[in-house]
Motif scaffolding. Sequence first.
Motif, PDB file in Angstrom:
ATOM      1  N   PHE A 155      29.911  50.260  61.566  1.00  0.00           N
ATOM      2  CA  PHE A 155      30.104  49.137  60.645  1.00  0.00           C
ATOM      3  C   PHE A 155      29.493  47.881  61.236  1.00  0.00           C
ATOM      4  O   PHE A 155      29.332  47.750  62.445  1.00  0.00           O
ATOM      5  CB  PHE A 155      31.582  48.935  60.308  1.00  0.00           C
ATOM      6  N   SER A 214      39.629  47.856  64.742  1.00  0.00           N
ATOM      7  CA  SER A 214      38.883  48.990  65.268  1.00  0.00           C
ATOM      8  C   SER A 214      39.766  49.742  66.263  1.00  0.00           C
ATOM      9  O   SER A 214      40.327  49.139  67.174  1.00  0.00           O
ATOM     10  CB  SER A 214      37.621  48.483  65.962  1.00  0.00           C
ATOM     11  N   GLN A 269      32.755  54.819  51.959  1.00  0.00           N
ATOM     12  CA  GLN A 269      31.808  53.766  52.370  1.00  0.00           C
ATOM     13  C   GLN A 269      32.080  52.507  51.553  1.00  0.00           C
ATOM     14  O   GLN A 269      32.215  52.557  50.337  1.00  0.00           O
ATOM     15  CB  GLN A 269      30.355  54.173  52.080  1.00  0.00           C
ATOM     16  N   ILE A 274      39.493  51.115  61.268  1.00  0.00           N
ATOM     17  CA  ILE A 274      38.245  51.873  61.380  1.00  0.00           C
ATOM     18  C   ILE A 274      38.196  52.550  62.735  1.00  0.00           C
ATOM     19  O   ILE A 274      38.386  51.893  63.771  1.00  0.00           O
ATOM     20  CB  ILE A 274      37.041  50.926  61.244  1.00  0.00           C
ATOM     21  N   LYS A 331      41.448  46.751  57.183  1.00  0.00           N
ATOM     22  CA  LYS A 331      40.719  48.024  57.238  1.00  0.00           C
ATOM     23  C   LYS A 331      40.806  48.521  58.671  1.00  0.00           C
ATOM     24  O   LYS A 331      40.443  47.808  59.612  1.00  0.00           O
ATOM     25  CB  LYS A 331      39.261  47.808  56.834  1.00  0.00           C
ATOM     26  N   LEU A 377      39.710  43.284  59.953  1.00  0.00           N
ATOM     27  CA  LEU A 377      39.154  44.533  60.484  1.00  0.00           C
ATOM     28  C   LEU A 377      39.880  44.918  61.749  1.00  0.00           C
ATOM     29  O   LEU A 377      40.069  44.077  62.630  1.00  0.00           O
ATOM     30  CB  LEU A 377      37.690  44.353  60.843  1.00  0.00           C
ATOM     31  N   ILE A 400      30.767  49.326  55.968  1.00  0.00           N
ATOM     32  CA  ILE A 400      31.538  50.303  56.723  1.00  0.00           C
ATOM     33  C   ILE A 400      31.041  51.656  56.265  1.00  0.00           C
ATOM     34  O   ILE A 400      31.250  52.056  55.112  1.00  0.00           O
ATOM     35  CB  ILE A 400      33.055  50.140  56.440  1.00  0.00           C
ATOM     36  N   ASN A 401      30.367  52.346  57.191  1.00  0.00           N
ATOM     37  CA  ASN A 401      29.624  53.536  56.819  1.00  0.00           C
ATOM     38  C   ASN A 401      30.408  54.811  57.070  1.00  0.00           C
ATOM     39  O   ASN A 401      29.956  55.718  57.765  1.00  0.00           O
ATOM     40  CB  ASN A 401      28.290  53.577  57.594  1.00  0.00           C
ATOM     41  N   HIS A 450      37.704  55.340  56.238  1.00  0.00           N
ATOM     42  CA  HIS A 450      38.568  54.505  57.048  1.00  0.00           C
ATOM     43  C   HIS A 450      39.862  54.317  56.258  1.00  0.00           C
ATOM     44  O   HIS A 450      40.017  54.840  55.140  1.00  0.00           O
ATOM     45  CB  HIS A 450      37.906  53.158  57.351  1.00  0.00           C
TER      46      HIS A 450
END
Lengths: 180, 254
Positions: free
Chosen positions: B179, B81, B215, B173, B171, B79, B196-197, B200
């Motif tokens: 998330f 960010s 999502q 994001i 991912k 992940l 993960i809402n 991305h």
Amino acid sequence: MSTASDNELIRWSQAGDHDAFGALVRKHQRAALRIATVTLGSATDAPDVTQEAFVKAYGAIGRFRNNERFEPWLFRIVANTAKNHRRSSQRRGALVTRAAAVATVPESEPGDLAIRHQESERLVAALNTLSYQDRLILTYRWYSELTETEIAQALSCRRGTVKSRLSRAMSRLRIAMEEQ
Amino acid sequence: MTRLETQIHQALESLVVPDTDLVESVLAELPLHRSPVRHRRPVLATAVAVLAIAIGIVAAVAPAREAIADWLGIGATELQSVNEVDLPDRSSVEDLGDPVASTTLRETQPEDTRASVSPIPSLGEPSGVFDDSSRGRSYTWSASANLPAIGSSDVGAVLSVRPADRVLSAKVIANDVEFGPVELASLSGDTIAFWINGQHVLVQTGSSRRVSANQVLLWVADGVEIRLETSLELPEVVRLAQEIVEGTELLAPG
């Protein structure tokens, strides 16, 4: 406790009350043992499988939705546990009627009762040739009397497929009976 | 009831069913289990708050980013960010790999499960199956009234499975996308998944393949990473995911 509803027993079980869960077990174990027997195709391992399923049900009861009936949810757990047991076990038995298990027919048995026993044995012999999925859906519909929605829940399938699955199971049962 | 239906009822009634009283033996096993009481606080809100603090502290440091991925435990996916993200035009739905023939899929299932080859029974049989060296095996379901389309595709759900033993993709994001961990309760115990809402970027490790993803719910079970992409809200996705958690033996990683 013995007069409490399923919803009350479930709520208390969710709060960690083992006695309440014991009462649920007592109320539903016979039905659960039947589902295990039908799925396994034999009564031999049904008690162990059903016990394991109840323990799993306790672990999962926190996510039981109280606006649903308990038995379809429980039956799904029992059937899945029995299905997994079938995969790992080499043993294959057969469903047996109580009359066949006793292996005697009372001489004084009224004629229509004797005929009913014979019909049951013939039907159980046919059930023994079906897949466990067919036996399960027939049991849910014609013995446990679940609604279509409840059968879908118990089988983890869409409601729309319940009718077609049931129809196919009935066809296969008729064919199996004709071949007896 | 017809005569046959009555006969079925009578035959099932006549079955030998053990008369065992299971209460004592079941209760004897219960103290070994965790309390079944449901967490009343939403797991996601708490986890996202904790995660935001963690990322705020360590975001810039590469080894620490790996530590976050390990801490989050998301298998073959790292992940990342970032403040902002450029979403590629190409969607993840268009990047699933080579199609697998349905007969091949059916042949890979154990004999007594061939009646249902769907990893998600409530969605029915998949409309497509694909294999890719990086993304693993992916199953797709067509969009429908109950399964809204992912982006502008005609696909409503994508389920991808692959080994979780090495990092295969990342991912990326944006900070404004929510998330965090979500608890999946299953009959074999609880699993922590990651939700993960929002849109991305999905990047395959060691390649220039960048696609946009919708999502996603992501988790690891039995050494397999499972990724479920839809346009559904979290409660509905969790319901679908719990079907898979309880039946992962049906999955054949690509």
